[in-house]
Design a protein around this motif. Structure first.
Motif, PDB file in Angstrom:
ATOM      1  N   ARG A 234       0.998  -1.252  -0.110  1.00 25.44           N
ATOM      2  CA  ARG A 234      -0.007   0.005   0.158  1.00 25.44           C
ATOM      3  C   ARG A 234       0.653   1.385  -0.072  1.00 25.44           C
ATOM      4  NH1 ARG A 234      -4.110  -0.307   4.684  1.00 25.44           N
ATOM      5  NH2 ARG A 234      -4.763   1.756   3.852  1.00 25.44           N
ATOM      6  N   LEU A 235       2.128   1.251   0.327  1.00 29.88           N
ATOM      7  CA  LEU A 235       3.121   2.378   0.273  1.00 29.88           C
ATOM      8  C   LEU A 235       3.606   2.492  -1.204  1.00 29.88           C
ATOM      9  CD1 LEU A 235       4.865   1.855   3.493  1.00 29.88           C
ATOM     10  CD2 LEU A 235       2.636   3.110   3.164  1.00 29.88           C
ATOM     11  N   LYS A 236       3.783   3.702  -1.218  1.00 24.12           N
ATOM     12  CA  LYS A 236       4.361   4.221  -2.515  1.00 24.12           C
ATOM     13  C   LYS A 236       5.996   4.316  -2.315  1.00 24.12           C
ATOM     14  CE  LYS A 236       4.288   7.612  -6.411  1.00 24.12           C
ATOM     15  NZ  LYS A 236       3.924   8.905  -6.950  1.00 24.12           N
ATOM     16  N   HIS A 237       6.498   4.930  -1.233  1.00 27.02           N
ATOM     17  CA  HIS A 237       7.656   4.742  -0.943  1.00 27.02           C
ATOM     18  C   HIS A 237       7.731   4.445   0.589  1.00 27.02           C
ATOM     19  CE1 HIS A 237       8.688   7.064  -4.338  1.00 27.02           C
ATOM     20  NE2 HIS A 237       7.648   7.972  -4.225  1.00 27.02           N
ATOM     21  N   LEU A 238       8.910   3.883   1.045  1.00 30.85           N
ATOM     22  CA  LEU A 238       9.220   3.681   2.576  1.00 30.85           C
ATOM     23  C   LEU A 238       9.370   4.898   3.223  1.00 30.85           C
ATOM     24  CD1 LEU A 238      11.651   0.525   2.304  1.00 30.85           C
ATOM     25  CD2 LEU A 238       9.155   0.614   3.189  1.00 30.85           C
ATOM     26  N   PRO A 239       9.042   4.988   4.588  1.00 30.53           N
ATOM     27  CA  PRO A 239       9.428   6.115   5.303  1.00 30.53           C
ATOM     28  C   PRO A 239      11.019   6.072   5.596  1.00 30.53           C
ATOM     29  CG  PRO A 239       8.407   4.675   6.732  1.00 30.53           C
ATOM     30  CD  PRO A 239       8.101   4.131   5.281  1.00 30.53           C
ATOM     31  N   PRO A 240      11.931   7.167   5.543  1.00 31.95           N
ATOM     32  CA  PRO A 240      12.998   7.177   6.109  1.00 31.95           C
ATOM     33  C   PRO A 240      13.358   6.229   7.197  1.00 31.95           C
ATOM     34  CG  PRO A 240      12.116   9.344   6.566  1.00 31.95           C
ATOM     35  CD  PRO A 240      11.201   8.556   5.798  1.00 31.95           C
ATOM     36  N   ILE A 241      14.445   5.358   7.215  1.00 34.01           N
ATOM     37  CA  ILE A 241      14.687   4.439   8.217  1.00 34.01           C
ATOM     38  C   ILE A 241      15.877   5.098   9.283  1.00 34.01           C
ATOM     39  CG2 ILE A 241      16.557   3.202   7.207  1.00 34.01           C
ATOM     40  CD1 ILE A 241      15.029   0.550   8.411  1.00 34.01           C
ATOM     41  N   ALA A 242      16.450   6.155   8.542  1.00 31.32           N
ATOM     42  CA  ALA A 242      17.559   6.910   9.444  1.00 31.32           C
ATOM     43  C   ALA A 242      17.720   8.198   8.688  1.00 31.32           C
ATOM     44  CB  ALA A 242      18.811   6.076   9.570  1.00 31.32           C
ATOM     45  N   LYS A 243      18.553   9.078   9.615  1.00 28.93           N
ATOM     46  CA  LYS A 243      18.873  10.414   9.050  1.00 28.93           C
ATOM     47  C   LYS A 243      20.291  10.679   9.573  1.00 28.93           C
ATOM     48  CE  LYS A 243      16.793  15.242   9.365  1.00 28.93           C
ATOM     49  NZ  LYS A 243      15.688  16.345   9.620  1.00 28.93           N
ATOM     50  N   VAL A 244      20.896  11.594   8.701  1.00 29.04           N
ATOM     51  CA  VAL A 244      22.157  11.973   9.155  1.00 29.04           C
ATOM     52  C   VAL A 244      22.177  13.525   8.850  1.00 29.04           C
ATOM     53  CG1 VAL A 244      23.255  11.559   6.816  1.00 29.04           C
ATOM     54  CG2 VAL A 244      24.714  11.867   8.704  1.00 29.04           C
ATOM     55  N   MET A 245      22.883  14.356   9.898  1.00 24.19           N
ATOM     56  CA  MET A 245      22.960  15.836  10.062  1.00 24.19           C
ATOM     57  C   MET A 245      24.585  16.075   9.920  1.00 24.19           C
ATOM     58  SD  MET A 245      20.019  17.567   9.922  1.00 24.19           S
ATOM     59  CE  MET A 245      20.651  19.022  10.790  1.00 24.19           C
ATOM     60  N   LEU A 246      24.865  16.865   8.876  1.00 23.69           N
ATOM     61  CA  LEU A 246      26.226  17.265   8.944  1.00 23.69           C
ATOM     62  C   LEU A 246      26.396  18.701   9.034  1.00 23.69           C
ATOM     63  CD1 LEU A 246      27.215  15.361   5.763  1.00 23.69           C
ATOM     64  CD2 LEU A 246      27.565  14.746   7.993  1.00 23.69           C
ATOM     65  N   THR A 247      27.011  19.129  10.165  1.00 23.63           N
ATOM     66  CA  THR A 247      26.825  20.835  10.530  1.00 23.63           C
ATOM     67  C   THR A 247      28.191  21.145  10.628  1.00 23.63           C
ATOM     68  OG1 THR A 247      25.124  20.112  11.815  1.00 23.63           O
ATOM     69  CG2 THR A 247      26.269  22.311  12.469  1.00 23.63           C
ATOM     70  N   LYS A 248      28.719  22.218   9.917  1.00 20.79           N
ATOM     71  CA  LYS A 248      30.288  22.550   9.685  1.00 20.79           C
ATOM     72  C   LYS A 248      30.467  23.387  11.231  1.00 20.79           C
ATOM     73  CE  LYS A 248      32.948  25.987   7.207  1.00 20.79           C
ATOM     74  NZ  LYS A 248      33.226  26.789   8.337  1.00 20.79           N
ATOM     75  N   ILE A 249      31.443  23.052  11.911  1.00 21.31           N
ATOM     76  CA  ILE A 249      31.807  23.498  13.045  1.00 21.31           C
ATOM     77  C   ILE A 249      32.787  24.838  12.983  1.00 21.31           C
ATOM     78  CG2 ILE A 249      33.248  23.039  15.144  1.00 21.31           C
ATOM     79  CD1 ILE A 249      32.542  20.096  14.684  1.00 21.31           C
ATOM     80  N   LYS A 250      32.625  25.938  13.680  1.00 20.67           N
ATOM     81  CA  LYS A 250      33.424  26.897  13.518  1.00 20.67           C
ATOM     82  C   LYS A 250      34.613  26.766  14.076  1.00 20.67           C
ATOM     83  CE  LYS A 250      29.565  30.153  14.426  1.00 20.67           C
ATOM     84  NZ  LYS A 250      29.029  31.286  15.289  1.00 20.67           N
ATOM     85  N   LYS A 251      35.490  27.265  13.270  1.00 22.23           N
ATOM     86  CA  LYS A 251      37.073  27.112  13.564  1.00 22.23           C
ATOM     87  C   LYS A 251      37.538  27.805  15.029  1.00 22.23           C
ATOM     88  CE  LYS A 251      39.033  25.693   9.926  1.00 22.23           C
ATOM     89  NZ  LYS A 251      39.885  24.431   9.827  1.00 22.23           N
ATOM     90  N   THR A 252      38.205  26.930  15.684  1.00 19.01           N
ATOM     91  CA  THR A 252      39.129  27.088  16.874  1.00 19.01           C
ATOM     92  C   THR A 252      40.641  27.122  16.752  1.00 19.01           C
ATOM     93  OG1 THR A 252      39.046  25.178  17.842  1.00 19.01           O
ATOM     94  CG2 THR A 252      36.960  26.255  18.162  1.00 19.01           C
ATOM     95  N   ASN A 253      41.032  27.482  17.881  1.00 21.35           N
ATOM     96  CA  ASN A 253      42.749  27.324  17.893  1.00 21.35           C
ATOM     97  C   ASN A 253      43.139  25.906  18.182  1.00 21.35           C
ATOM     98  OD1 ASN A 253      42.989  30.051  17.155  1.00 21.35           O
ATOM     99  ND2 ASN A 253      42.880  30.559  19.376  1.00 21.35           N
ATOM    100  N   GLN A 254      42.241  25.017  18.283  1.00 23.45           N
ATOM    101  CA  GLN A 254      42.471  23.604  18.641  1.00 23.45           C
ATOM    102  C   GLN A 254      43.235  22.735  17.328  1.00 23.45           C
ATOM    103  OE1 GLN A 254      39.051  22.049  20.209  1.00 23.45           O
ATOM    104  NE2 GLN A 254      39.459  22.751  22.293  1.00 23.45           N
ATOM    105  N   ILE A 255      44.090  22.020  17.554  1.00 22.00           N
ATOM    106  CA  ILE A 255      44.633  21.116  16.515  1.00 22.00           C
ATOM    107  C   ILE A 255      43.457  19.980  16.289  1.00 22.00           C
ATOM    108  CG2 ILE A 255      46.243  19.501  15.782  1.00 22.00           C
ATOM    109  CD1 ILE A 255      48.257  21.233  17.749  1.00 22.00           C
ATOM    110  N   ILE A 256      43.325  19.785  14.782  1.00 24.11           N
ATOM    111  CA  ILE A 256      42.165  18.865  14.620  1.00 24.11           C
ATOM    112  C   ILE A 256      43.021  17.624  14.395  1.00 24.11           C
ATOM    113  CG2 ILE A 256      40.373  18.375  12.872  1.00 24.11           C
ATOM    114  CD1 ILE A 256      40.017  21.190  12.692  1.00 24.11           C
ATOM    115  N   SER A 257      42.734  16.541  14.848  1.00 25.21           N
ATOM    116  CA  SER A 257      43.340  15.184  14.613  1.00 25.21           C
ATOM    117  C   SER A 257      42.481  14.503  13.647  1.00 25.21           C
ATOM    118  CB  SER A 257      43.241  14.436  15.839  1.00 25.21           C
ATOM    119  OG  SER A 257      42.033  14.049  16.130  1.00 25.21           O
ATOM    120  N   LEU A 258      43.149  13.497  12.805  1.00 27.23           N
ATOM    121  CA  LEU A 258      42.519  12.854  11.925  1.00 27.23           C
ATOM    122  C   LEU A 258      41.356  12.257  12.172  1.00 27.23           C
ATOM    123  CD1 LEU A 258      45.559  11.482   9.721  1.00 27.23           C
ATOM    124  CD2 LEU A 258      43.602  13.141   9.019  1.00 27.23           C
ATOM    125  N   LEU A 259      41.303  11.524  13.583  1.00 23.55           N
ATOM    126  CA  LEU A 259      40.232  10.994  14.134  1.00 23.55           C
ATOM    127  C   LEU A 259      39.845  11.549  15.183  1.00 23.55           C
ATOM    128  CD1 LEU A 259      38.429   8.336  13.835  1.00 23.55           C
ATOM    129  CD2 LEU A 259      40.279   6.974  15.085  1.00 23.55           C
TER     130      LEU A 259
END
Length: 338
Positions: A234-259
């Motif tokens: 009865r469904l034309k489309h499945l509802p989303p099973i998950a969601k992802v949000m990607l938000t840019k973080i403002k720069k700080t003086n901290q060193i950013i590590s690879l992980l």
């Protein structure tokens, strides 16, 4: 025991790959940039926060919803930041051995070796993105990662647990727009079939797909077998099973590590997230085919009745269509009456 071994394998793979990234990091800029795609000219690196939110509820996906052994949950998130000449997975392409093992078992070692090999060969991988598993169909996992102009793309996978070889993910999303980094990206996620196991239900036993199929989206009508856990006619489309949000973080003086260490797993949803999860997917009743007609019950010379029955395969839920009659009768005359 299997869970502990998987966690150890994932950690070891991650450790070796991070070492490789640190070694290769100095030479990344020397690789040629493809000219058939828009070029990112951002002068600085950017750091993002990734928030993965599970929306796998029994109300939204009532058919065969896993409630125990194990209940519905999400595996670790594993992904990479990369250039245009690398793909950890692609829709309508064949899954690598690493993607197969991750989609079927949640094991990341082979996938990590494939990423490492790509980094050594074409220096197309910049960093690893990871986040801890979510012990439920809902809840969140969070992590942070870094991108720069040469490696402005993000790809990742998260396995549905339990499932034959099903996952959700993002394939090569570009976080750069000309000379600027995108501030926010929000994506609804839907299930994919890795094409390596032919199981129809969440708890299907292993059933290898031979020959291997391509990675394909799972929809409310495909695969079209009524036994499929995501089949809702009865469904034309499945509802989303998950969601992802990607938000840019403002720069700080901290060193950013690879992980960056993942943070705050299994957060309780609030506000709009609760409203989004109040999706009730109607599940119609499903019944078996009719049994053969039974014997005619009657005295000799008199008309009688015979019966046939069917049984409920799937009970209705969320205002789905009710079950039809499960028994029928019709008039008859006994055979071979003496």
């Amino acid at each position: 025991m299997d869970t502990t071994r998987n966690i150890l394998s994932f950690s070891e793979a991650l450790y070796h790959l991070i070492l490789m990234m640190l070694i290769l990091g100095q030479g990344v800029h020397s690789m040629p940039v493809p000219t058939d795609v828009p070029m990112c000219t951002a002068s600085e690196t950017a750091q993002y926060k990734l928030t993965f939110s599970g929306k796998w509820t029994q109300a939204a996906f009532p058919k065969q919803y896993p409630v125990y052994r194990p209940p519905a949950q999400w595996s670790n998130l594993i992904g990479v930041t990369h250039s245009t000449d690398f793909h950890i997975w692609q829709r309508n392409e064949f899954a690598s051995n690493g993607v197969r093992e991750f989609a079927e078992k949640g094991e990341a070692w082979t996938l990590m070796k494939e990423v490492e090999a790509a980094g050594e060969r074409i220096q197309s991988v910049y960093g690893i993105v990871s986040a801890p598993a979510v012990k439920g169909g809902t809840g969140q996992m969070k992590t942070e990662f870094e991108v720069f102009a040469r490696h402005s793309y993000l790809s990742f996978l998260v396995r549905l647990v339990p499932s034959p070889d099903w996952f959700v993910g993002v394939e090569s999303i570009d976080l750069c727009d000309g000379d600027q980094w995108k501030e926010n990206v929000s994506l609804d996620l839907f299930p994919y079939d890795a094409g390596t196991d032919s199981g129809f239900t969440f708890s299907s036993p292993n059933f290898e797909t031979l020959p291997q199929d391509q990675i394909t989206p799972i929809t409310s009508s495909y695969p079209s077998h009524p036994a499929n856990s995501f089949y809702y006619r009865r469904l034309k489309h499945l509802p989303p099973i998950a969601k992802v949000m990607l938000t840019k973080i403002k720069k700080t003086n901290q060193i950013i590590s690879l992980l960056v260490e993942p943070t705050e797993s299994n957060l309780l949803p609030t506000g709009n997230e609760i409203e989004e999860q109040l999706i009730n997917t109607p599940l119609d009743c499903e019944v078996s085919v009719w049994s053969p007609w039974g014997l005619c019950k009657s005295k000799c010379g008199d008309s009688g009745v015979r019966h046939r029955t069917r049984y409920v395969i799937m009970h209705p839920a969320n205002n789905g269509l009710a079950c039809p009659l499960l028994e029928e009768e019709r008039k008859c005359f006994p055979d071979h009456c003496l």
